[in-house]
Enzyme design. Sequence first.
Site, PDB file in Angstrom:
ATOM      1  N   THR A 346      47.130  55.786  81.456  1.00  0.00           N
ATOM      2  CA  THR A 346      45.690  55.859  81.233  1.00  0.00           C
ATOM      3  C   THR A 346      45.076  56.690  82.359  1.00  0.00           C
ATOM      4  O   THR A 346      45.612  56.721  83.459  1.00  0.00           O
ATOM      5  CB  THR A 346      45.062  54.439  81.256  1.00  0.00           C
ATOM      6  N   VAL A 347      43.946  57.342  82.086  1.00  0.00           N
ATOM      7  CA  VAL A 347      43.159  57.913  83.184  1.00  0.00           C
ATOM      8  C   VAL A 347      41.796  57.245  83.200  1.00  0.00           C
ATOM      9  O   VAL A 347      41.255  56.864  82.168  1.00  0.00           O
ATOM     10  CB  VAL A 347      42.992  59.447  83.079  1.00  0.00           C
TER      11      VAL A 347
END
Length: 523
Positions: A346-347
């Site tokens: 994830t970012v």
Amino acid sequence: MRDFHLAGRSTVHAMNGMVATSHPLASLTAIDTLRAGGNAVDAALAAAFVLGLAEPQMTGIGGDCFVLLKPAGTEDVIGLNGSGRAPAGLSAERLRAEGHATMPLHGVLPVTLPGAIDAFCRLHTDHGSQPLDQILAPAIAYAEAGIPVAPRTAFDWADDLPVLQGRAREIFSFSGAAPRAGQLYRNPLQAEVLRRIAREGRKGFYEGEVAEDMIASLRALGGCHTLDDLAATACNYTTPISGNYNGLELLEHPPNGQGATAILMLNILKRFDIAKLSPHSAQRAHLEAEAAKLAYDARNRFIADPAQRLDHMLSAETADRLAALIDPDYAMANAAPLTEAVHKDTVYLTVVDRDRMAISLIYSIFWGFGSGLASDKFGINFQNRGAGFTLQQGHPNEAAGGKRPMHTIIPGMIRQNGRVTMPFGVMGGAYQPAGHAHFVSNLADFGMDPQEAIDAPRSFAGSEGLEVERGYTDEARRALAAMGHAVTIPGTPLGGAQAILIGEDGGLTGASDPRKDGCALGY
């Protein structure tokens, strides 16, 4: 204050604007956007599009997002749900009849429609200030000229490479291999898609040639996705949910995200005097592990689209009953098997601008490189978010056409005495609610500044036992094992985080996780 003899990071301080992302060039893009007159939404979108190129194994235009936004001039916070839905033809009954006991992790079956671009365009229309083509220009330039692969990204890329199939392997590998740190990654096909979005907005993605490429590719792979499914994709505004912990109000996005899990976990931990413990002690890690087991069990029962019994999950009575189940000296078994395997892809980014508009944005394709598949013409990497569904008949999160799966990605904000003081997020898939709870406790119980709270070692009671980062002492690990925990040291660190503190004096303090490649920047 940290020991300056030892490796570490200082907090970043500025007055006019602050950004924190998981890649330096994305952070710089956001700062450039602010300095050019853009607001926090403009800067966040510009950075998010760059992150899709800087960390393609983590995120991209084929994925989903969630947003918490504090507009300028108010302390109210609004949510935006940018998660896509399952195609109308998805049937749990059919999958069970075909022999599936759980949703597949990869391939075409778990591919849900991409929701992030619709949300980005809505966010820009409603709250942005710069033209969309100006916001997209940096990402288009990096897609054409190339962006250097950062060290943590190279590490994750190599780990995730085996999932890539067919067209995706051609686009996201370097002659079948993962890139080295510093090697340029180019994606001119994505540059063309971004140019169409810059010209046409949402229509450039959900209609026309780009849409036809996605749907034709998915159907050729055996999917039931249709152009009508894609055209129907639409984000929606939401009202955040919240809970209080030792003077801090934690705001989370409502389900189908799992933010309520973090609130429940903190509600359980409030029943113990965490502040009297050493912050990196076995006893604190044990209590967090036990609270996580119970809170995640509730997540697996109640969080779905739409939410089931959320008031019950967040009530004081529920927290009382669950806290009473915790033995302070010995570990319980997991209350129920977790519905998803652990992933860490994830970012997260956050921006605060001169007018104190604050945005907390998380953006993901779920597992590393999502489904492992990409569209034929434009190479859009499809997410595997449908793996968040269950095939258990009658379960609130049972897979169904047109439904959103339970989502792991959760943006966070903290409000204190009615004032929003900190947008933040903790990446790391299933770890995220535990990460939010640990971060908030670090602030509230131990008076840590944002960087200290991010740097502090983490542990997580996941599907593979109690994962304990190397930041804990061997003595702490032995004590946890003596309590009955199956202690392991994870091969990769637990998640990553970003945060911005909005001070009462008007100053901004940024923090970024050294577990990732990114940084906080201000001006």
